[in-house]
Design a protein around this motif. Structure first.
Motif, PDB file in Angstrom:
ATOM      1  N   GLU A 131      54.580  -0.774  51.382  1.00  0.00           N
ATOM      2  CA  GLU A 131      53.210  -1.101  51.380  1.00  0.00           C
ATOM      3  C   GLU A 131      52.333  -0.204  52.103  1.00  0.00           C
ATOM      4  OE1 GLU A 131      52.881  -3.902  48.232  1.00  0.00           O
ATOM      5  OE2 GLU A 131      51.191  -3.109  49.509  1.00  0.00           O
ATOM      6  N   ARG A 132      52.852   0.922  52.805  1.00  0.00           N
ATOM      7  CA  ARG A 132      52.083   1.795  53.638  1.00  0.00           C
ATOM      8  C   ARG A 132      51.180   2.800  52.915  1.00  0.00           C
ATOM      9  NH1 ARG A 132      56.687   2.804  56.552  1.00  0.00           N
ATOM     10  NH2 ARG A 132      57.111   4.631  55.258  1.00  0.00           N
ATOM     11  N   PRO A 133      50.264   3.301  53.523  1.00  0.00           N
ATOM     12  CA  PRO A 133      49.463   4.449  52.456  1.00  0.00           C
ATOM     13  C   PRO A 133      50.629   5.488  52.854  1.00  0.00           C
ATOM     14  CG  PRO A 133      48.196   3.876  54.351  1.00  0.00           C
ATOM     15  CD  PRO A 133      49.481   2.803  54.357  1.00  0.00           C
ATOM     16  N   LEU A 184      53.703  10.103  58.346  1.00  0.00           N
ATOM     17  CA  LEU A 184      52.264   9.365  58.345  1.00  0.00           C
ATOM     18  C   LEU A 184      51.599   9.229  59.469  1.00  0.00           C
ATOM     19  CD1 LEU A 184      50.332   7.574  56.502  1.00  0.00           C
ATOM     20  CD2 LEU A 184      51.476   5.701  57.366  1.00  0.00           C
ATOM     21  N   LYS A 185      52.134   8.907  60.526  1.00  0.00           N
ATOM     22  CA  LYS A 185      51.469   8.855  61.748  1.00  0.00           C
ATOM     23  C   LYS A 185      50.680  10.173  62.426  1.00  0.00           C
ATOM     24  CE  LYS A 185      54.325   5.313  63.906  1.00  0.00           C
ATOM     25  NZ  LYS A 185      55.347   4.988  64.855  1.00  0.00           N
ATOM     26  N   VAL A 205      47.758  10.944  60.085  1.00  0.00           N
ATOM     27  CA  VAL A 205      46.635   9.937  60.278  1.00  0.00           C
ATOM     28  C   VAL A 205      45.823  10.334  61.638  1.00  0.00           C
ATOM     29  CG1 VAL A 205      45.589   7.624  60.988  1.00  0.00           C
ATOM     30  CG2 VAL A 205      47.270   7.861  59.324  1.00  0.00           C
ATOM     31  N   ARG A 206      46.724  10.955  62.596  1.00  0.00           N
ATOM     32  CA  ARG A 206      46.214  11.281  63.942  1.00  0.00           C
ATOM     33  C   ARG A 206      45.566  12.510  63.558  1.00  0.00           C
ATOM     34  NH1 ARG A 206      51.570  10.836  66.486  1.00  0.00           N
ATOM     35  NH2 ARG A 206      51.592   8.841  67.415  1.00  0.00           N
ATOM     36  N   THR A 233      42.055  11.968  61.977  1.00  0.00           N
ATOM     37  CA  THR A 233      41.055  11.222  63.052  1.00  0.00           C
ATOM     38  C   THR A 233      40.608  12.242  63.852  1.00  0.00           C
ATOM     39  OG1 THR A 233      42.553   9.478  62.977  1.00  0.00           O
ATOM     40  CG2 THR A 233      40.691   9.261  64.417  1.00  0.00           C
ATOM     41  N   ARG A 234      41.202  13.244  64.338  1.00  0.00           N
ATOM     42  CA  ARG A 234      40.850  14.259  65.523  1.00  0.00           C
ATOM     43  C   ARG A 234      39.817  15.178  64.596  1.00  0.00           C
ATOM     44  NH1 ARG A 234      46.315  14.727  68.596  1.00  0.00           N
ATOM     45  NH2 ARG A 234      46.396  12.668  69.514  1.00  0.00           N
ATOM     46  N   GLU A 255      36.608  13.437  63.958  1.00  0.00           N
ATOM     47  CA  GLU A 255      35.809  13.186  65.274  1.00  0.00           C
ATOM     48  C   GLU A 255      35.224  14.919  65.677  1.00  0.00           C
ATOM     49  OE1 GLU A 255      36.745  11.283  68.346  1.00  0.00           O
ATOM     50  OE2 GLU A 255      36.081   9.928  67.195  1.00  0.00           O
ATOM     51  N   GLU A 270      32.541  15.583  63.271  1.00  0.00           N
ATOM     52  CA  GLU A 270      31.208  14.846  63.869  1.00  0.00           C
ATOM     53  C   GLU A 270      30.574  15.315  64.944  1.00  0.00           C
ATOM     54  OE1 GLU A 270      32.621  10.368  61.975  1.00  0.00           O
ATOM     55  OE2 GLU A 270      32.264  10.861  64.252  1.00  0.00           O
TER      56      GLU A 270
END
Lengths: 96, 100
Positions: free
Chosen positions: A66-68, A78-79, A82-83, A86-87, A90, A93
């Motif tokens: 059920e994970r992305p 996946l980790k 996603v990390r 996110t970076r 960031e 932005e």
């Protein structure tokens, strides 16, 4: 004489013992191979092996985690993804 | 160890990729999170912290957390667009049968 197609190794031979005492040779199709991670190649968990017809009978939640990216990437990949995302968001932005 | 109010992204589990905020620190390795994820205890190694911090009290309720996210203008909760029925033009029925 067995059919020509049964001589191919895509079929496996099973010796079946019948109730009458005789032994019969049965030809069965092989299962598809285990799913692997698209990024690192490790074996994936939670994905059953089966022919497309067998898989279609299962419920949607029984086919993949059920994970992305479940069924495509392993948990470790996946980790990392996603990390990284996110970076990247960031940094974009901060520069905006 | 993270601070209370720090916005993080979950990297493991079925909530992976979703934004959450640290509501309480339980342990050296466990924190209580809430936000787009379920309100629950989470291991610190399963969180990726961001630069932003929200102003919430320790042990804030789900409503307080939701308000804080809205106040910071962060689109954390996916707002689903209401589906409008598209009016498709009706095709004219062409009778292709051979008329006797």
């Amino acid at each position: 004489m067995p059919r020509g197609m049964f001589k191919s190794r895509t079929f496996r031979r099973i010796s079946k013992k019948l109730p009458g005492g005789t032994t019969k040779l049965v030809y069965a199709k092989r299962k598809p191979s285990v799913a692997h991670c698209g990024r690192c190649g490790a074996q994936l968990q939670g994905i059953p092996r089966g022919t497309p017809g067998e898989i279609a009978k299962l419920a949607k939640t029984e086919r993949r985690p059920e994970r992305p990216f479940g069924g495509v990437l392993c948990a470790n990949c996946l980790k990392d993804v996603v990390r990284y995302e996110t970076r990247e968001s960031e940094n974009s932005e901060v520069t905006e | 160890m993270q601070d209370i109010g720090r916005i993080c992204v979950k990297i493991a589990g079925r909530d992976a990729g979703k934004k959450c905020v640290i509501v309480d620190i339980l342990d050296e390795s466990y924190v209580l999170i809430d936000g787009a994820t379920r309100r629950r205890k989470c291991n610190v190694t399963h969180l990726e912290p961001t630069q932003k911090v929200l102003e919430i009290t320790k042990g804030a309720t789900h409503e307080a957390v939701t308000k804080a996210f809205e106040g910071a203008n962060l689109d954390v909760f996916k707002a689903t667009k209401p589906k409008t029925a598209t009016v498709k033009p009706k095709k004219e029925h062409i009778n292709r049968k051979k008329s006797n």
